[in-house]
Design a protein around this motif. Structure first.
Motif, PDB file in Angstrom:
ATOM      1  N   PRO A 144     -19.499   6.382  -2.346  1.00  0.00           N
ATOM      2  CA  PRO A 144     -18.561   5.596  -1.834  1.00  0.00           C
ATOM      3  C   PRO A 144     -18.577   3.954  -1.646  1.00  0.00           C
ATOM      4  O   PRO A 144     -17.495   3.439  -1.644  1.00  0.00           O
ATOM      5  N   GLU A 145     -19.773   3.680  -1.522  1.00  0.00           N
ATOM      6  CA  GLU A 145     -19.941   2.312  -1.052  1.00  0.00           C
ATOM      7  C   GLU A 145     -19.980   1.392  -2.306  1.00  0.00           C
ATOM      8  O   GLU A 145     -19.981   0.268  -2.420  1.00  0.00           O
ATOM      9  N   ASN A 146     -19.854   1.926  -3.586  1.00  0.00           N
ATOM     10  CA  ASN A 146     -20.031   1.263  -4.825  1.00  0.00           C
ATOM     11  C   ASN A 146     -18.545   0.752  -5.044  1.00  0.00           C
ATOM     12  O   ASN A 146     -17.692   1.184  -6.178  1.00  0.00           O
ATOM     13  N   ALA A 147     -18.118  -0.472  -4.473  1.00  0.00           N
ATOM     14  CA  ALA A 147     -16.844  -1.039  -4.353  1.00  0.00           C
ATOM     15  C   ALA A 147     -16.717  -1.551  -5.981  1.00  0.00           C
ATOM     16  O   ALA A 147     -15.420  -1.296  -6.464  1.00  0.00           O
ATOM     17  N   ALA A 148     -17.665  -2.028  -6.532  1.00  0.00           N
ATOM     18  CA  ALA A 148     -17.503  -2.361  -8.130  1.00  0.00           C
ATOM     19  C   ALA A 148     -16.885  -1.101  -8.927  1.00  0.00           C
ATOM     20  O   ALA A 148     -16.216  -1.252  -9.803  1.00  0.00           O
ATOM     21  N   ASN A 176     -23.255  12.095  -1.267  1.00  0.00           N
ATOM     22  CA  ASN A 176     -21.916  12.245  -1.405  1.00  0.00           C
ATOM     23  C   ASN A 176     -21.253  11.256  -2.284  1.00  0.00           C
ATOM     24  O   ASN A 176     -21.683  10.187  -2.679  1.00  0.00           O
ATOM     25  N   HIS A 177     -20.471  11.782  -3.283  1.00  0.00           N
ATOM     26  CA  HIS A 177     -19.702  10.833  -4.053  1.00  0.00           C
ATOM     27  C   HIS A 177     -18.126  11.006  -4.203  1.00  0.00           C
ATOM     28  O   HIS A 177     -17.646  12.196  -3.749  1.00  0.00           O
ATOM     29  N   VAL A 178     -17.433   9.906  -4.480  1.00  0.00           N
ATOM     30  CA  VAL A 178     -15.894   9.969  -4.363  1.00  0.00           C
ATOM     31  C   VAL A 178     -15.562  10.330  -5.964  1.00  0.00           C
ATOM     32  O   VAL A 178     -16.365   9.870  -6.676  1.00  0.00           O
ATOM     33  N   LEU A 179     -14.727  11.330  -5.903  1.00  0.00           N
ATOM     34  CA  LEU A 179     -14.164  11.793  -7.148  1.00  0.00           C
ATOM     35  C   LEU A 179     -13.043  11.242  -7.706  1.00  0.00           C
ATOM     36  O   LEU A 179     -12.079  11.034  -6.840  1.00  0.00           O
ATOM     37  N   TYR A 180     -12.910  10.861  -8.971  1.00  0.00           N
ATOM     38  CA  TYR A 180     -11.576  10.029  -9.567  1.00  0.00           C
ATOM     39  C   TYR A 180     -11.352  10.792 -10.629  1.00  0.00           C
ATOM     40  O   TYR A 180     -12.459  11.340 -11.476  1.00  0.00           O
ATOM     41  N   LEU A 183      -5.672  11.465 -15.701  1.00  0.00           N
ATOM     42  CA  LEU A 183      -4.851  12.357 -16.625  1.00  0.00           C
ATOM     43  C   LEU A 183      -3.919  11.802 -17.778  1.00  0.00           C
ATOM     44  O   LEU A 183      -3.498  10.943 -17.610  1.00  0.00           O
ATOM     45  N   ARG A 184      -4.134  12.581 -19.272  1.00  0.00           N
ATOM     46  CA  ARG A 184      -3.199  11.988 -19.888  1.00  0.00           C
ATOM     47  C   ARG A 184      -1.589  12.253 -19.472  1.00  0.00           C
ATOM     48  O   ARG A 184      -1.480  13.062 -18.974  1.00  0.00           O
ATOM     49  N   GLY A 185      -0.860  11.127 -19.475  1.00  0.00           N
ATOM     50  CA  GLY A 185       0.496  11.432 -19.263  1.00  0.00           C
ATOM     51  C   GLY A 185       0.535  11.617 -17.616  1.00  0.00           C
ATOM     52  O   GLY A 185       1.357  12.156 -17.160  1.00  0.00           O
ATOM     53  N   ASP A 186      -0.377  10.849 -16.800  1.00  0.00           N
ATOM     54  CA  ASP A 186      -0.319  10.954 -15.375  1.00  0.00           C
ATOM     55  C   ASP A 186       0.793  10.558 -14.755  1.00  0.00           C
ATOM     56  O   ASP A 186       1.164   9.372 -15.065  1.00  0.00           O
ATOM     57  N   ARG A 187       1.432  11.229 -13.693  1.00  0.00           N
ATOM     58  CA  ARG A 187       2.622  10.761 -13.327  1.00  0.00           C
ATOM     59  C   ARG A 187       2.386  10.985 -11.500  1.00  0.00           C
ATOM     60  O   ARG A 187       3.419  10.667 -10.757  1.00  0.00           O
ATOM     61  N   ARG A 188       1.215  10.808 -11.274  1.00  0.00           N
ATOM     62  CA  ARG A 188       1.041  10.863  -9.709  1.00  0.00           C
ATOM     63  C   ARG A 188       1.258   9.551  -9.086  1.00  0.00           C
ATOM     64  O   ARG A 188       1.246   9.709  -7.817  1.00  0.00           O
ATOM     65  N   GLY A 189       1.108   8.408  -9.776  1.00  0.00           N
ATOM     66  CA  GLY A 189       1.311   7.357  -9.271  1.00  0.00           C
ATOM     67  C   GLY A 189       0.122   6.594  -8.451  1.00  0.00           C
ATOM     68  O   GLY A 189      -0.946   7.310  -8.381  1.00  0.00           O
ATOM     69  N   ARG A 190       0.008   5.577  -8.006  1.00  0.00           N
ATOM     70  CA  ARG A 190      -1.004   4.934  -7.298  1.00  0.00           C
ATOM     71  C   ARG A 190      -1.593   5.702  -5.876  1.00  0.00           C
ATOM     72  O   ARG A 190      -0.685   5.954  -5.233  1.00  0.00           O
ATOM     73  N   THR A 191      -2.937   5.918  -5.974  1.00  0.00           N
ATOM     74  CA  THR A 191      -3.145   6.467  -4.390  1.00  0.00           C
ATOM     75  C   THR A 191      -4.184   5.633  -3.645  1.00  0.00           C
ATOM     76  O   THR A 191      -4.763   4.713  -4.262  1.00  0.00           O
ATOM     77  N   GLU A 192      -3.965   5.440  -2.539  1.00  0.00           N
ATOM     78  CA  GLU A 192      -4.658   4.528  -1.474  1.00  0.00           C
ATOM     79  C   GLU A 192      -5.773   5.283  -0.673  1.00  0.00           C
ATOM     80  O   GLU A 192      -6.482   4.556   0.047  1.00  0.00           O
ATOM     81  N   ALA A 193      -5.784   6.450  -0.862  1.00  0.00           N
ATOM     82  CA  ALA A 193      -6.813   7.281  -0.259  1.00  0.00           C
ATOM     83  C   ALA A 193      -8.242   6.967  -0.384  1.00  0.00           C
ATOM     84  O   ALA A 193      -8.318   6.590  -1.684  1.00  0.00           O
ATOM     85  N   GLY A 194      -9.061   7.355   0.330  1.00  0.00           N
ATOM     86  CA  GLY A 194     -10.372   7.190   0.095  1.00  0.00           C
ATOM     87  C   GLY A 194     -11.031   5.955   0.235  1.00  0.00           C
ATOM     88  O   GLY A 194     -12.138   5.331  -0.116  1.00  0.00           O
TER      89      GLY A 194
END
Length: 194
Positions: A144-148, A176-180, A183-194
């Motif tokens: 989570p703290e790996n901003a780069a 713990n790790h943040v998961l990203y 997706l091919r053809g992703d239509r989810r838009g930008r997420t700001e969570a996490g």
């Protein structure tokens, strides 16, 4: 699955991405040693023989078998002008059938960090995965703290999906790790969570 195919070579503006070769040992060991303090906070603990020629030889053989068997594609990032090794990207855990997915991990040597090399490499790898390998989902995780690392994933079209508790042992302890995911053809838009 990939046996009989020619060796992988992905070209970008500044980089050539290719499978590791035995002749890369000195450059790899030198860059890893030079980058030890930079890399160890983000990686599993290095084994006592991590930088030995024997361990590297085993890596090269694993890379060839994994590529030939269609389970992984480990790539070294080579600077096109001076042929310097600057890091690596591994497409691993390639899953076919209904999943058509893989996990992508990466590292860059300390002298080459924050110069846009990893974003350049990841964009090319993502394109290759979606077009040539016909994958549908690419997954990556980081501390989570790996901003780069989080920044490079987001620049390359990945979206935050959540947190995996005690995901990997990093630097000697379960983290713990943040998961990203991308997706091919992703239509989810930008997420700001996490």
């Amino acid at each position: 699955m990939f046996s009989g195919r020619r060796k992988v070579r992905i070209e970008t503006e500044r980089l050539t991405l290719r499978l590791p070769a035995h002749s890369d040992y000195r450059a790899w060991a030198g860059l890893r040693e030079e980058s030890r303090a930079f890399l160890t906070p983000w990686e599993p603990t290095w084994s006592a023989d991590h930088l030995t020629r024997k361990a590297f030889t085993n890596r090269v053989y694993w890379a060839a078998r994994a590529w030939s068997g269609g389970t992984a594609m480990p790539l070294f990032l080579i600077h096109r002008t001076d042929q310097a090794l600057i890091g690596a990207v591994t497409i691993d855990n390639i899953r076919r059938g209904p999943a058509q997915a893989a996990t992508i991990g990466y590292w860059v040597g300390a002298p080459f960090a924050r110069q846009g090399y990893m974003a350049e490499a990841l964009r090319a790898v993502i394109h290759h995965c979606f077009t040539t390998l016909d994958l549908s989902r690419l997954e990556s995780a980081c501390l989570p703290e790996n901003a780069a690392s989080r920044g490079v994933l987001e620049k390359c079209g990945y979206k935050y999906e959540g947190v995996a508790q005690s995901y990997l042992q990093i630097n000697g302890r379960w983290r713990n790790h943040v998961l990203y995911a991308n997706l091919r053809g992703d239509r989810r838009g930008r997420t700001e969570a996490g």
